[in-house]
Design an enzyme around this catalytic site. Sequence first.
Site, PDB file in Angstrom:
ATOM      1  N   ASP A   1      31.554  40.696  52.777  1.00  0.00           N
ATOM      2  CA  ASP A   1      31.806  40.174  53.496  1.00  0.00           C
ATOM      3  C   ASP A   1      32.626  40.269  54.507  1.00  0.00           C
ATOM      4  O   ASP A   1      32.930  38.778  55.763  1.00  0.00           O
ATOM      5  CB  ASP A   1      31.601  38.359  52.934  1.00  0.00           C
ATOM      6  CG  ASP A   1      32.958  38.633  51.837  1.00  0.00           C
ATOM      7  OD1 ASP A   1      33.837  40.045  51.963  1.00  0.00           O
ATOM      8  OD2 ASP A   1      33.121  38.238  50.580  1.00  0.00           O
TER       9      ASP A   1
ATOM     10  N   LYS B   1      28.301  42.075  44.618  1.00  0.00           N
ATOM     11  CA  LYS B   1      30.015  42.405  44.394  1.00  0.00           C
ATOM     12  C   LYS B   1      30.599  40.516  44.331  1.00  0.00           C
ATOM     13  O   LYS B   1      30.264  40.200  45.362  1.00  0.00           O
ATOM     14  CB  LYS B   1      30.710  42.902  45.160  1.00  0.00           C
ATOM     15  CG  LYS B   1      32.454  42.777  45.126  1.00  0.00           C
ATOM     16  CD  LYS B   1      32.716  43.898  46.262  1.00  0.00           C
ATOM     17  CE  LYS B   1      33.208  43.890  46.947  1.00  0.00           C
ATOM     18  NZ  LYS B   1      34.088  42.181  47.376  1.00  0.00           N
TER      19      LYS B   1
ATOM     20  N   GLU C   1      42.049  45.247  44.555  1.00  0.00           N
ATOM     21  CA  GLU C   1      42.265  44.921  45.487  1.00  0.00           C
ATOM     22  C   GLU C   1      44.113  44.016  45.953  1.00  0.00           C
ATOM     23  O   GLU C   1      44.723  43.633  45.299  1.00  0.00           O
ATOM     24  CB  GLU C   1      41.514  43.364  46.837  1.00  0.00           C
ATOM     25  CG  GLU C   1      42.134  43.676  48.600  1.00  0.00           C
ATOM     26  CD  GLU C   1      41.495  43.186  48.813  1.00  0.00           C
ATOM     27  OE1 GLU C   1      40.220  42.963  48.735  1.00  0.00           O
ATOM     28  OE2 GLU C   1      41.722  42.724  50.589  1.00  0.00           O
TER      29      GLU C   1
HETATM   30  O1  KIV Z   1      34.451  42.126  52.399  1.00  0.00           O
HETATM   31  C1  KIV Z   1      35.266  43.573  52.206  1.00  0.00           C
HETATM   32  O2  KIV Z   1      35.557  44.169  53.192  1.00  0.00           O
HETATM   33  C2  KIV Z   1      35.522  44.289  51.141  1.00  0.00           C
HETATM   34  C3  KIV Z   1      36.924  45.186  50.787  1.00  0.00           C
HETATM   35  C4  KIV Z   1      37.813  45.015  51.683  1.00  0.00           C
HETATM   36  C5  KIV Z   1      36.823  45.676  48.447  1.00  0.00           C
HETATM   37  O3  KIV Z   1      35.306  42.862  49.789  1.00  0.00           O
END
Ligand code: KIV
Length: 270
Positions: free
Chosen positions: A44, A113, A182
């Site tokens: 996202d 995710k 993260e």
């Molecule tokens: O949206 C994204 O790029 C992420 C990564 C930082 C894991 O969630």
Amino acid sequence: MKTSIHKLSKMKEHDEPIAMVTAYDFTSARIIDDIGFDAILVGDSLSQIMLGNDTTIPLTIDEALMHTRSVVRGAKSTHVVADMPFLSYNSSIDRSILNAGRFLKEAGAQSVKLEGGHHICETVKLLVSCGIPVMGHIGLTPQSINQIGGHKVQGKSKKQADRLIDEAIALEHAGAYAIVLELIPTEVSKQITSKLKIPTIGIGAGIDCDGQIQVMHDILGLFELFTPKHTKQYVNLAEQTRNGLKEYLNEVKGKTFPNNSHSFSVQYDS
Ligand code: KIV
């Protein structure tokens, strides 16, 4: 055949690092697929990087679906994970299942995710029971940026670290097949990784995770507004892009492009 979640968990068993990167479009996905990454995340983060928003919060499901579809078209064998946008999986269980299902049915992703710990475990359980593989995401969760108050490292105190460990274990029990960690201190992500059977994928979480993920535009030096400490710039594509475009601009202004080799001619019968 696409890389499956089972292959990713076997990689942890065999101590083979899982390499992931973000992508938001067909052309990048083709290149990533061609060089053999294990999985692509349609993050996202596309909200900031592709759409120019300040945070991930404004991203809509339709925008995320459109980008996921284009990545899936380019990723012939790479597993594609779709990031579910803010509030698309927390308002009601029914809506979460239908929204997550759209990423598999309409966009062709292999998994989704979700950000969060204990409070999303019920949702994770239900999605998994419906056949929707779920990757978790704990530590810094950018969709809660207004709550957290900035891009801060998480789990620095013993209490916070223990909470992250508990959350990771709860997500594994709920059926998540992997978890993104993260902005977590190396020592804490090492502990989490050793306690879990499922792989951990780190971003700013040190070397001891089972895999790593980075935002493609950061490692290629394409996104110039902000460079996180946890990233490494392998090339400077922003500079190369600027140089290439300047050269084209100058040639158009100087009437040296196009020349005969870029042009077409015709001979009429007299
Ligand atoms: O949206 C994204 O790029 C992420 C990564 C930082 C894991 O969630």
